[in-house]
Scaffold this motif. Structure first.
Motif, PDB file in Angstrom:
ATOM      1  N   GLU A  52       3.341   7.696 -53.941  1.00 58.24           N
ATOM      2  CA  GLU A  52       2.600   6.428 -54.366  1.00 58.24           C
ATOM      3  C   GLU A  52       3.198   6.336 -55.450  1.00 58.24           C
ATOM      4  O   GLU A  52       2.456   6.904 -56.585  1.00 58.24           O
ATOM      5  N   LEU A 432      -2.418   8.936 -48.899  1.00 57.56           N
ATOM      6  CA  LEU A 432      -1.917   7.634 -49.953  1.00 57.56           C
ATOM      7  C   LEU A 432      -3.577   7.167 -50.156  1.00 57.56           C
ATOM      8  O   LEU A 432      -4.461   7.910 -49.843  1.00 57.56           O
ATOM      9  N   LEU A 458       1.732  -0.668 -49.790  1.00 62.75           N
ATOM     10  CA  LEU A 458       2.061   0.425 -50.432  1.00 62.75           C
ATOM     11  C   LEU A 458       3.323   1.029 -50.623  1.00 62.75           C
ATOM     12  O   LEU A 458       4.300   1.009 -49.364  1.00 62.75           O
ATOM     13  N   ILE A 460       6.058   3.505 -51.271  1.00 65.84           N
ATOM     14  CA  ILE A 460       5.809   5.093 -51.427  1.00 65.84           C
ATOM     15  C   ILE A 460       8.239   4.890 -51.830  1.00 65.84           C
ATOM     16  O   ILE A 460       8.530   5.236 -51.119  1.00 65.84           O
TER      17      ILE A 460
END
Length: 467
Positions: A52, A432, A458, A460
Motif C-alpha cells: 500500500e 491494508l 487505496l 497498491i
C-alpha cells in the motif's frame, strides 16, 4: 616423440558429471519471448512486490459544500468506529478506462467520480480536487459503473434500486446524463408494475450502440441505442433470481451471467440467427445456451468435498482472465474464489479462506457488501478483498496444475520443485489500512486501486527495489 611423453595412468574411479541447472534466461534471449513456466516463476516476485502506497479519503465537495459521501462518512464514522456503522456506505464499484488514464468510481451514497490517475498515484501528495474530471452527487445509491469500450468518453452507471441506466459523457461538464436507458414495464396479471433494479452493466467492444444490463429478476436487457431507450432483446434465465454479475466475451458473441442462486449461465448472442434480429424494433428473448451450478462442480472435487459441506452460494462477481480468455473467475458471498474453465465447464481453481462470520458472528455488515474483485492484466493473478479483515488476497490462478489453487495441485510433487526453485508461486494476503469492497487494476502497469467501506481509495503498487 612418444617416448618423451609421460605415461598416463587410467583413472581407478569413474568421474562423476556435475549436473548444472540451465540458465533460465537463455531461452528468452534465443527465442525472444518468455516461456510460460518462466512467466509463472516471475509472477511470484510480482505478488511479493505489492504494498500500500497511498490512501485517498472521499472528502470532496460539490458547489463548495461537502458531497453526500463526505457527509455520510462524517455522520456514521466520525463519531462511531464500529463496523456496523459503515453499512450502506463505501465504494461500490470502480474501473479504469482502457488506457489507464482515468479511474471512475461510484459510492453507495450516490457519488460518481472520475479521477485523473496521475493525480492519485503519487503517495507524497494529496489529491487535488480541482483536477478531478467529473464529480457528481446524484442523491441515489449507485452500485456499478462501466466505461464504454467502443467510446472511452462515455461511462454508464446504475443501481439495484433504479430501473434506469444513466450514461454520462466526460467531455461535457454536466451533472445531467446525456442519455437514459429504461427497462420495459413488468406488469403482472393484477396490473402491478414489478420493480426490477439493475445489478451490472456490460458494453460491447466493437459496437458503440450496444449495452447490456442484468436486473434483479433474472433477465439481461440488451439495448440498441440507435433504436430507442427501451431494450430490444432479453436474455432470460427462466428464474426470477438476481443476476449479480455479467461479462461479455472478447469476441462479443458469448454473454456470461452469474446468479444469486449460484448458477453461471451462458448465452450465444448470435442465437442461431443473423444480427438483423437484433436491430428489429420488436423485442425478442433468448434462453441460455448452457448453465453450470457451481455447487455441483464443487462436489466433483474430492479434497474439497471431504473438508467442506457443499451448499449453493450466492455468486457476487465473475470476470474473464485477460491473459487466458477461457478462464472465468468467480467470487462467492462467503469469500470463496475460483475459476471455471469455459471450454470444459469444470472448476479448475479454488481458494477457500475462513468465512467472515467465524471471526465476527454478530457482524452482519460484511454480508451486506457485494465484493468486486479484479484480474491483474498479466500472469493470471486474481485480486480479492478479504471479507473478514482489512486486506486483499493476491491469488495464483495460473492455468496449470503448478498453481497453488489448482484442484490437481500436488503438494508432494511441488515440494521437490521448491527445493530447486524456492520462489515458487504462492498466494499472498496483503494487509491494508481499511476494509476493501471493490478492486480495479491498471491495464498497463498493474497498479491496484481498492475502494473501501469508508469510501476511500487505496493505491497498491509494486515497490521500487534498490539496484
Amino acid at each position: 616423440m612418444e617416448k618423451y611423453l609421460a605415461p598416463v595412468n587410467p583413472p581407478t574411479e569413474k568421474l562423476k558429471s556435475v549436473k548444472r541447472r540451465p540458465w533460465k534466461r537463455s531461452l528468452v534471449e534465443l527465442n525472444g519471448k518468455f516461456e510460460p513456466n518462466y512467466r509463472h516463476y516471475l509472477s511470484s516476485l510480482i505478488i511479493q512486490s505489492y504494498s500500500e502506497v497511498g490512501v485517498f479519503p472521499h472528502r470532496y465537495h460539490v458547489n463548495g459544500q461537502p458531497c453526500q459521501t463526505h457527509v455520510d462518512w462524517f455522520i456514521h464514522h466520525g463519531f462511531n468506529d464500529s463496523p456496523s456503522s459503515a453499512r450502506g456506505q463505501g465504494v461500490s464499484s470502480l474501473e479504469f478506462d482502457s488506457k489507464g488514464v482515468y479511474l471512475a468510481s461510484v459510492t453507495k451514497s450516490g457519488c460518481l467520480t472520475v479521477h485523473d490517475f496521475d493525480n492519485i498515484q503519487c503517495p507524497d501528495f494529496k489529491e487535488d480536487e480541482t483536477k478531478q474530471l467529473l464529480h457528481i452527487s446524484t442523491g441515489q445509491q449507485l452500485d456499478v459503473i462501466r466505461w464504454n469500450l467502443a467510446n472511452q468518453d462515455e461511462i454508464a452507471c446504475t443501481s439495484m434500486k433504479s430501473s434506469q441506466v444513466h450514461i454520462f459523457d466526460i467531455g461535457y461538464i454536466s451533472s445531467e446524463p446525456v442519455e437514459v436507458l429504461r427497462k420495459r414495464p413488468n406488469i403482472t396479471v393484477h396490473g402491478i408494475n414489478v420493480h426490477r433494479g439493475f445489478c451490472d452493466i456490460a458494453f460491447s467492444s466493437d459496437d458503440n450502440s450496444r449495452l447490456l444490463a442484468s436486473d434483479t429478476n433474472g433477465v439481461i436487457n440488451v439495448w440498441d441505442r440507435r433504436v430507442g431507450d427501451l431494450p430490444c432483446l432479453e436474455l432470460t434465465t427462466n428464474s426470477p433470481c438476481s443476476l449479480n454479475s455479467i461479462k461479455l466475451s472478447g469476441d462479443n458473441e458469448i454473454v456470461y451471467g452469474a446468479s444469486k442462486q449460484g448458477n453461471i449461465f451462458m448465452w450465444d448472442m448470435r442465437g442461431g440467427r443473423s444480427y438483423t434480429a437484433f436491430r428489429n424494433h420488436k423485442e425478442e428473448s433468448f434462453s441460455p445456451l448452457a448453465s453450470v451450478k457451481l455447487a455441483h462442480e464443487f462436489e466433483k472435487i474430492s479434497s474439497l468435498k471431504a473438508q467442506s459441506n457443499i451448499v449453493s452460494k450466492e455468486i457476487h462477481s465473475i470476470d474473464i482472465d485477460p491473459s487466458c480468455p477461457y478462464q472465468l473467475a468467480f467470487h462467492l458471498d462467503d469469500g470463496w474464489s475460483g475459476v471455471l474453465d469455459t471450454n470444459k465447464f469444470l472448476v479448475t481453481h479454488i481458494h477457500c479462506p475462513p468465512p467472515p462470520w467465524l471471526d465476527e458472528p454478530n457482524d452482519l455488515a460484511n454480508l451486506s457488501y457485494t465484493k468486486k474483485p479484479c484480474w491483474l492484466p498479466m500472469n493470471s493473478i486474481y485480486v480479492v478483498g478479504s471479507s473478514s479483515s482489512n486486506g486483499i488476497y493476491l491469488l495464483d490462478f495460473y492455468p496449470d496444475s503448478t498453481s497453488h489453487c489448482h484442484v490437481d495441485y500436488n503438494e508432494d510433487i511441488q515440494s521437490t520443485d521448491k527445493a530447486i526453485s524456492p520462489h515458487r508461486q504462492q498466494n499472498r494476503f496483503l494487509s491494508l489500512s481499511e476494509s476493501v469492497t471493490a478492486c480495479g487494476a491498471h491495464p498497463l502497469n498493474g497498479t491496484i486501486v481498492a475502494g473501501t467501506k469508508l469510501s476511500s481509495l487505496l493505491v497498491i503498487s509494486q515497490s521500487k527495489m534498490p539496484c
